[in-house]
Design an enzyme around this catalytic site. Structure first.
Site, short mmCIF file in Angstrom:
data_model
loop_
_atom_site.label_atom_id
_atom_site.label_comp_id
_atom_site.label_asym_id
_atom_site.label_seq_id
_atom_site.Cartn_x
_atom_site.Cartn_y
_atom_site.Cartn_z
CG HIS A 170 -10.55 -6.99 7.38
ND1 HIS A 170 -9.39 -7.20 8.07
CD2 HIS A 170 -10.28 -7.35 6.10
CE1 HIS A 170 -8.46 -7.68 7.25
NE2 HIS A 170 -8.98 -7.77 6.05
CD GLU B 292 -1.86 -2.39 1.25
OE1 GLU B 292 -0.72 -2.70 1.70
OE2 GLU B 292 -2.72 -3.23 0.95
#
Ligand SMILES: Cc1ncc(C[n+]2csc(CCOP(=O)(O)OP(=O)(O)O)c2C)c(N)n1
Ligand SMILES: [Mg+2]
Lengths: 353, 322
Positions: B127, B59
């Site tokens: 998440h 990322e």
């Protein structure tokens, strides 16, 4: 992959064999000398101005490492791009940024290359494709890879050169960047300036592999360890790397062996090394070595070089005067107009602006 | 006007944007996999691997590359699969994207968009998060989180055309939300709130998916004759409070509904601004409805007690009116 392990004990001279390059006329060689001395004198003056509190914040000097920046950047064309770290004075000067604007930046003046907003660690000049000094260790490597992707997508034959330290090769961004660059065959030259320390932590204490160039092997990337204190060796290696990258073969990692003579920053008390260590490395001073080469090979006379030294002294003095007399940046730089290219007015306004 | 989903609206905006040669999309599983939430499905086949760049799971690299490419004239759209993974790119976003314009004295811009998505549904603690407040805290970023298909399309277009870095926040539970969207090209300006529903009695200030839940709460309360006015902020930075303040000056009561933790969250800033600029109009303390302050539990039952529900919004409104 070439490599030269004997980084701490070079002979006093520089490699005369490299003078055979037909592109190296006397004027060019003398200019490398001029650039290196300019970096050195500029930074000695920085130290003085820091002591006088004309310069604030962190001041990381490049003294001792001049041949790396000058040799590497000599291999670039104006349309190529540079990203560097916070130890950025040498790269900026080698790229030809105006030293008046650099000194003014250090003085926090609006005539500075970054309008006085960046300081020592954030020199930049977009008009010279010098995309800035970045102060989060290793974090500018992905930016350089992105710029190289931009060049490739725009079908330009420009390359990107990015400078960083040995300490930057342990963080994730280094590995992410090498993978991306090799995976996508991007025109990046990664130049690791291995000055044997990350702040005060010695190379062998911070890195499992002390031959940094070998870290490229994991990615199948071409890499080389070179004497970063020999401006001609550095230039040759950079020319090879640039040629590789420009011809579409992908990135190269160059490990330039060098040494900084000053502390990590102006605050460093240097407990991690002795005076003798530094003295031993001083015999390998890139400027002394290159000066000797120019004289021994009859490329320049003592008088010529002394004239250059004097001219540089004047130039640096003039830069201090320029910086001193320059105005401060105005209040507009701390409004939203200083933060955004396209500021959006909201109601009620931020800070009542 | 055609009625389409948020997903389709985003796809239309991206297809339009791809007509500009400088635009490319970089992210994980955007191409070969067919896109995690289907937004870029078929793009690889249409535009090819050079402009639809399937990236390694890195990322920081993805966002850093987008920044570097933007600096040299590209218009990258970086997709972070879900906002939870954006933490790995915070340094790129906060220390570079947000700073480069100001820190170098305005000589370079970073015209990139970071698309990412909030959301939850039994995905457990790592998440199911929202980091809206972190993005919105940072000067130099623009942060948008639209609620309707119309705004999704228009604001994504505006974000891509903007010269500054924009964080564009979607929501996994909103991709199938439907609404009217014109086929033709248009933009919706960043930094402008909108009135989502008119009412006399109380103001709900909210954004993103919470606009829809607040609408449902308002429908329920309407049966009891309670008129709820809903303000959709649409952009978090810069924060346009004009519509909310105008409404508040009329209703004198407000509930702030945001899908994040309460302490130091987006609702704290919104409520503070209502107090600062609307103190004289205040008839009751401003209520806030947010996530319970725990890492999201997996158990369905506990999860539903942790998130914001229509029922909790209804209760907060009733309490503020009483
Ligand atoms: C991510 C990050 N961690 C720590 C620091 C503090 N710091 C600044 S320079 C430095 C050492 C870097 O060493 P190296 O990469 O070898 O470069 P050199 O200073 O030797 O040129 C450290 C630890 C920082 N700026 N960024
Ligand atoms: Mg070092």
């Amino acid at each position: 992959m070439a490599h030269n392990n004997d980084h701490a004990h070079h002979s006093a001279g520089s490699s005369p064999a490299l003078l055979n390059d037909s592109r190296l006329d006397a004027a060019t060689l003398i200019d490398y000398y001029r650039q290196m001395v300019l970096i050195r004198r500029f930074e000695e003056k920085c130290q003085e101005m820091y002591t006088k509190a004309k310069i604030g914040g962190f001041l990381h000097l490049y003294i001792g490492e001049e041949a790396t920046a000058v040799g590497a950047i000599a291999a670039l064309r104006p349309q190529d791009h540079i990203f560097t770290h916070y130890r950025d004075h040498g790269h900026a000067i080698a790229r030809g940024l105006d030293i008046n604007a650099l000194m003014a930046e250090l003085f926090g003046k609006v005539t500075g290359c970054s309008k006085g907003l960046g300081g020592s660690m954030h020199f930049a000049d977009a008009s010279k494709n010098f995309w800035g000094g970045y102060a989060i260790v290793g974090s500018h490597l992905p930016l350089a890879v992105g710029a190289a992707l931009g060049m490739k997508m725009q079908r330009k034959d420009s390359v990107v050169m990015v400078f960083f330290g040995d300490g930057a090769t342990n963080g994730g961004e280094f590995y992410e960047s090498l993978n991306f660059a090799q995976l996508w065959k991007l025109p990046v030259i990664f130049v690791c300036e291995n000055n044997l320390y990350a702040m005060g932590t010695p190379l062998e204490v911070h890195s499992s592999v002390t031959e940094i160039y070998r870290k490229a092997c994991a990615f199948g990337m071409t890499s080389e360890r070179v004497d970063g204190n020999d401006v001609l060796v550095m230039r040759e290696a950079a020319l090879r790397a640039v040629e590789h990258a420009r011809s579409g073969k992908g990135p190269v990692l160059l490990e330039a062996m060098t040494y900084r003579f000053r502390g990590h920053s102006a605050q460093d008390t240097q407990k991690y090394r002795t005076k003798e260590d530094i003295e031993r490395h001083r015999r390998n001073d890139p400027i002394t070595r290159f000066r000797a080469l120019l004289l021994n090979e009859g490329i320049a006379t003592e008088q010529q070089l002394r004239d250059i030294d004097r001219m540089i002294d004047d130039q640096v003095e003039a830069a201090v005067r320029f910086a001193d007399e320059s105005p401060e940046p105005g209040h507009e730089w701390i409004t939203q107009a200083g933060v955004y290219a396209a500021p959006i007015a909201v109601d009620p306004p931020i800070h009542g602006e | 006007m055609p009625i389409i989903t948020v997903r389709e609206a985003l796809r239309q905006a991206l297809h339009e944007a791809m007509q500009d040669e400088r635009v490319f999309i970089i992210g994980e599983d955007i191409g070969h996999y067919g896109s995690t939430y289907g937004v870029t499905a078929g793009f690889l086949e249409k535009y090819g691997p050079e402009r639809i760049r399937d990236a390694p799971i890195a990322e920081s690299g993805i966002v850093g590359i987008a920044i570097g490419a933007a600096m040299v004239g590209m218009r990258p759209i970086a997709e972070i699969m879900s906002v939870n993974f954006s933490l790995l790119a915070f340094d790129m976003l906060f220390n570079h994207a947000a700073k480069i314009y100001a820190m170098f004295g305005g000589q370079m811009t970073v015209p990139m968009v970071l698309r990412t998505t909030n959301g939850w549904t039994q995905l457990s603690a790592t998440h199911s998060q929202s980091f809206d407040v972190y993005f919105a805290h940072m000067p130099g970023l623009k942060v948008v989180a639209p609620a309707t298909p119309y705004d999704m399309k228009g604001m994504l277009k505006a974000a891509i055309e903007d010269p500054d870095p924009v964080v564009f926040i979607e929501h996994t539970l909103m991709y199938t939300v439907k609404g009217e969207v014109p086929e033709e090209s248009y933009t919706v300006p960043l930094g402008k709130a909108r009135l989502a529903r008119e009412g006399r009695d109380i103001t709900v200030v909210t954004y993103s998916r919470m606009v829809h839940l607040s609408q449902q709460a308002a429908d329920i309360l309407a049966r009891d004759g309670i008129e709820v006015e809903i303000v959709d902020l649409r952009t978090l930075r810069p924060l346009d409070m004009s519509v909310a303040l105008e409404s508040f000056k009329k209703t004198n009561r407000a509930v702030v509904v945001t899908e994040d933790w309460q302490s130091f969250g987006t609702s704290a800033e919104i409520a503070a601004r209502l107090y600062e600029h609307g103190f004289d109009y205040l008839d009751a303390p401003i209520a806030r409805v947010n996530f319970r302050e725990v890492p999201m539990p997996y158990s369905r039952n506990l999860e539903l007690q942790t998130v914001v529900t229509v029922d909790r919004i209804v209760q907060a409104i009733r309490k503020t009116l009483s």
